[in-house]
Scaffold this motif. Sequence first.
Motif, PDB file in Angstrom:
ATOM      1  N   ALA A 339      36.982 -34.923  43.093  1.00  0.00           N
ATOM      2  CA  ALA A 339      35.708 -35.028  42.381  1.00  0.00           C
ATOM      3  C   ALA A 339      35.362 -36.484  42.141  1.00  0.00           C
ATOM      4  N   TYR A 340      34.104 -36.840  42.398  1.00  0.00           N
ATOM      5  CA  TYR A 340      33.629 -38.204  42.223  1.00  0.00           C
ATOM      6  C   TYR A 340      32.541 -38.220  41.145  1.00  0.00           C
ATOM      7  N   PHE A 341      32.781 -39.021  40.122  1.00  0.00           N
ATOM      8  CA  PHE A 341      31.802 -39.182  39.042  1.00  0.00           C
ATOM      9  C   PHE A 341      31.939 -40.595  38.512  1.00  0.00           C
ATOM     10  N   THR A 342      30.890 -41.386  38.629  1.00  0.00           N
ATOM     11  CA  THR A 342      30.959 -42.799  38.276  1.00  0.00           C
ATOM     12  C   THR A 342      30.707 -43.077  36.801  1.00  0.00           C
ATOM     13  N   GLY A 343      30.074 -42.126  36.102  1.00  0.00           N
ATOM     14  CA  GLY A 343      29.656 -42.401  34.727  1.00  0.00           C
ATOM     15  C   GLY A 343      28.370 -43.197  34.678  1.00  0.00           C
ATOM     16  N   ASN A 344      27.756 -43.406  35.858  1.00  0.00           N
ATOM     17  CA  ASN A 344      26.488 -44.144  35.947  1.00  0.00           C
ATOM     18  C   ASN A 344      25.398 -43.301  36.603  1.00  0.00           C
ATOM     19  N   GLY A 345      25.621 -42.011  36.697  1.00  0.00           N
ATOM     20  CA  GLY A 345      24.652 -41.098  37.284  1.00  0.00           C
ATOM     21  C   GLY A 345      24.910 -39.691  36.775  1.00  0.00           C
ATOM     22  N   PRO A 346      23.990 -38.765  37.005  1.00  0.00           N
ATOM     23  CA  PRO A 346      24.097 -37.436  36.418  1.00  0.00           C
ATOM     24  C   PRO A 346      24.836 -36.396  37.268  1.00  0.00           C
ATOM     25  N   TYR A 347      25.336 -36.787  38.443  1.00  0.00           N
ATOM     26  CA  TYR A 347      25.920 -35.792  39.330  1.00  0.00           C
ATOM     27  C   TYR A 347      27.412 -36.007  39.564  1.00  0.00           C
ATOM     28  N   VAL A 348      28.122 -34.886  39.680  1.00  0.00           N
ATOM     29  CA  VAL A 348      29.524 -34.898  40.087  1.00  0.00           C
ATOM     30  C   VAL A 348      29.548 -34.377  41.522  1.00  0.00           C
ATOM     31  N   TRP A 349      30.135 -35.139  42.406  1.00  0.00           N
ATOM     32  CA  TRP A 349      30.156 -34.860  43.835  1.00  0.00           C
ATOM     33  C   TRP A 349      31.581 -34.480  44.211  1.00  0.00           C
ATOM     34  N   ALA A 350      31.788 -33.235  44.611  1.00  0.00           N
ATOM     35  CA  ALA A 350      33.149 -32.737  44.813  1.00  0.00           C
ATOM     36  C   ALA A 350      33.373 -32.262  46.236  1.00  0.00           C
ATOM     37  N   LYS A 351      34.466 -32.698  46.834  1.00  0.00           N
ATOM     38  CA  LYS A 351      34.807 -32.322  48.206  1.00  0.00           C
ATOM     39  C   LYS A 351      35.809 -31.180  48.226  1.00  0.00           C
ATOM     40  N   PHE A 352      35.471 -30.143  48.988  1.00  0.00           N
ATOM     41  CA  PHE A 352      36.359 -29.015  49.207  1.00  0.00           C
ATOM     42  C   PHE A 352      36.806 -29.083  50.666  1.00  0.00           C
ATOM     43  N   PRO A 353      37.942 -29.711  50.930  1.00  0.00           N
ATOM     44  CA  PRO A 353      38.362 -29.993  52.310  1.00  0.00           C
ATOM     45  C   PRO A 353      38.358 -28.761  53.209  1.00  0.00           C
ATOM     46  N   GLU A 354      37.785 -28.947  54.405  1.00  0.00           N
ATOM     47  CA  GLU A 354      37.775 -27.941  55.459  1.00  0.00           C
ATOM     48  C   GLU A 354      36.993 -26.674  55.090  1.00  0.00           C
ATOM     49  N   LYS A 355      36.165 -26.751  54.083  1.00  0.00           N
ATOM     50  CA  LYS A 355      35.343 -25.612  53.687  1.00  0.00           C
ATOM     51  C   LYS A 355      33.872 -25.914  53.964  1.00  0.00           C
ATOM     52  N   LYS A 356      33.090 -24.888  54.259  1.00  0.00           N
ATOM     53  CA  LYS A 356      31.654 -25.028  54.435  1.00  0.00           C
ATOM     54  C   LYS A 356      30.969 -25.008  53.079  1.00  0.00           C
ATOM     55  N   SER A 357      30.019 -25.900  52.893  1.00  0.00           N
ATOM     56  CA  SER A 357      29.362 -26.033  51.592  1.00  0.00           C
ATOM     57  C   SER A 357      28.733 -24.726  51.111  1.00  0.00           C
ATOM     58  N   THR A 372      25.422 -23.909  41.989  1.00  0.00           N
ATOM     59  CA  THR A 372      25.657 -25.324  42.290  1.00  0.00           C
ATOM     60  C   THR A 372      24.681 -25.735  43.406  1.00  0.00           C
ATOM     61  N   THR A 373      24.930 -26.853  44.045  1.00  0.00           N
ATOM     62  CA  THR A 373      24.108 -27.270  45.190  1.00  0.00           C
ATOM     63  C   THR A 373      25.029 -27.605  46.355  1.00  0.00           C
ATOM     64  N   PRO A 374      24.850 -26.929  47.508  1.00  0.00           N
ATOM     65  CA  PRO A 374      25.693 -27.215  48.674  1.00  0.00           C
ATOM     66  C   PRO A 374      25.388 -28.581  49.266  1.00  0.00           C
ATOM     67  N   GLY A 375      26.421 -29.361  49.470  1.00  0.00           N
ATOM     68  CA  GLY A 375      26.241 -30.720  49.955  1.00  0.00           C
ATOM     69  C   GLY A 375      25.612 -30.817  51.322  1.00  0.00           C
ATOM     70  N   SER A 384      31.067 -29.763  53.327  1.00  0.00           N
ATOM     71  CA  SER A 384      32.321 -29.611  52.578  1.00  0.00           C
ATOM     72  C   SER A 384      32.205 -30.107  51.134  1.00  0.00           C
ATOM     73  N   PHE A 385      31.040 -30.642  50.763  1.00  0.00           N
ATOM     74  CA  PHE A 385      30.848 -31.107  49.392  1.00  0.00           C
ATOM     75  C   PHE A 385      29.964 -30.136  48.606  1.00  0.00           C
ATOM     76  N   ILE A 386      30.122 -30.177  47.295  1.00  0.00           N
ATOM     77  CA  ILE A 386      29.274 -29.452  46.356  1.00  0.00           C
ATOM     78  C   ILE A 386      28.793 -30.448  45.308  1.00  0.00           C
ATOM     79  N   ARG A 387      27.490 -30.385  44.997  1.00  0.00           N
ATOM     80  CA  ARG A 387      26.968 -31.217  43.916  1.00  0.00           C
ATOM     81  C   ARG A 387      26.879 -30.396  42.642  1.00  0.00           C
ATOM     82  N   PHE A 388      27.491 -30.922  41.580  1.00  0.00           N
ATOM     83  CA  PHE A 388      27.412 -30.316  40.256  1.00  0.00           C
ATOM     84  C   PHE A 388      26.499 -31.186  39.401  1.00  0.00           C
TER      85      PHE A 388
END
Length: 409
Positions: A339-357, A372-375, A384-388
């Motif tokens: 999961a990627y979240f910088t604390g400088n934006g409203p979205y958490v960007w999460a990678k689910f390896p080898e999975k279809k969004s 959620t939102t499929p990447g 393979s990403f999902i936006r939360f």
Amino acid sequence: MITRNTGFSNLTAGYLFPEIARRRREYAASHPEAKIISLGIGNTTEPLSKHIAKAMSDYCLGLATPEGYSGYGDEQGNTALREKIADVFYKGMADAGEVFISDGAKCDIARIQTLFGKNVKVAVQDPAYPVYVDGSVVVSAAGCAKADGSGYEGITYLPCTEDNDFFPDLSKIEKNTLIYFCSPNNPTGATATKEQLKKLVDFALANECIIIYDAAYFAFIRDKNLPKSIYEIPGAIKCAIEVNSFSKPAGFTGVRLGWSVVPNELKFADGTPVNKDWNRVMTTLFNGASNIAQAGGLAALDEQGLKDMTEQVDYYLENGKLIKKTLEGENFKKLGVQAYFTGNGPYVWAKFPEKKSWDVFDEILNQCHVVTTPGSGFGPSGESFIRFSSFGHRADIEEACKRLSSFSL
């Protein structure tokens, strides 16, 4: 009969967010007992600031009086609001004549396409907000979808992944290209540093490109070392248009109010100021933002309004922290989720390896009743990403996190 604009026939499937809404409706119809919580579309949820709402209410009531009534305003926007935006956000970087008020960043981005026509080359971050690509296809600046599903012909996709710290390889861009760049980025949440933006500006100047800089999430930047405007970078006034919005910081997603900055020094190849043509677009194809909304914009930029917006953004950032913490739980670690979240934006960007969004989207909806939102809807590199989204009532965010804590694949 008149033939159809081929740009529309070149568009693939449906626009991302209506497709999400369709799947949600179908799921709700077949599972009426489920309380669905949305962490999908980036729509604000918290009430307007009482201070800002009162300003709009007072203005609206004034319209019922002879002295308070107002008809058409200037298509470029209320002069007082243009001056206030220039003073608050662009002191020493832009003046009121370079600021144009609109009904939102998305609408401006769509109208901007008319400045450049169908022959312009286009480059976009990948993943990116869909309107950059879809708008280019509609005006025929891009062609039909590629057979392998990797995007559209005529658009240069600039992968922004964890491997390059979510900043693209600019060498892929040809000369004389229109570059769409968003920071803080939607959907990845990545925020460009001054050093990165300097690379972008220097490249644009050297290669006669124009940057469309989407700064709609600027208010979420809490790191003082990160730039909130492209114009903090020397030379940007000669190669960049900045698009911005009250939607997220003030909760104006439904009120509709935004602005663009088109510097006087930005010029087309023949020397024509881009500002001149943008003024023509705004006065010919647009009739001005609502006077009521602009009254709210003025209130948002006074001392109390700025304080209220900061508090609202902080609320959403706290939601983001809760989501990221959940995605770092043991069940997600077992799935290899990052999961990627910088604390400088409203979205958490999460990678689910080898999975279809879209497969992950459906599983989260089925198991957790969470949207959620499929990447992949943001571009090939979003697969393979999902936006939360952190936009939500705190109680709903906490409940969604509780449900997600038992998610499995």
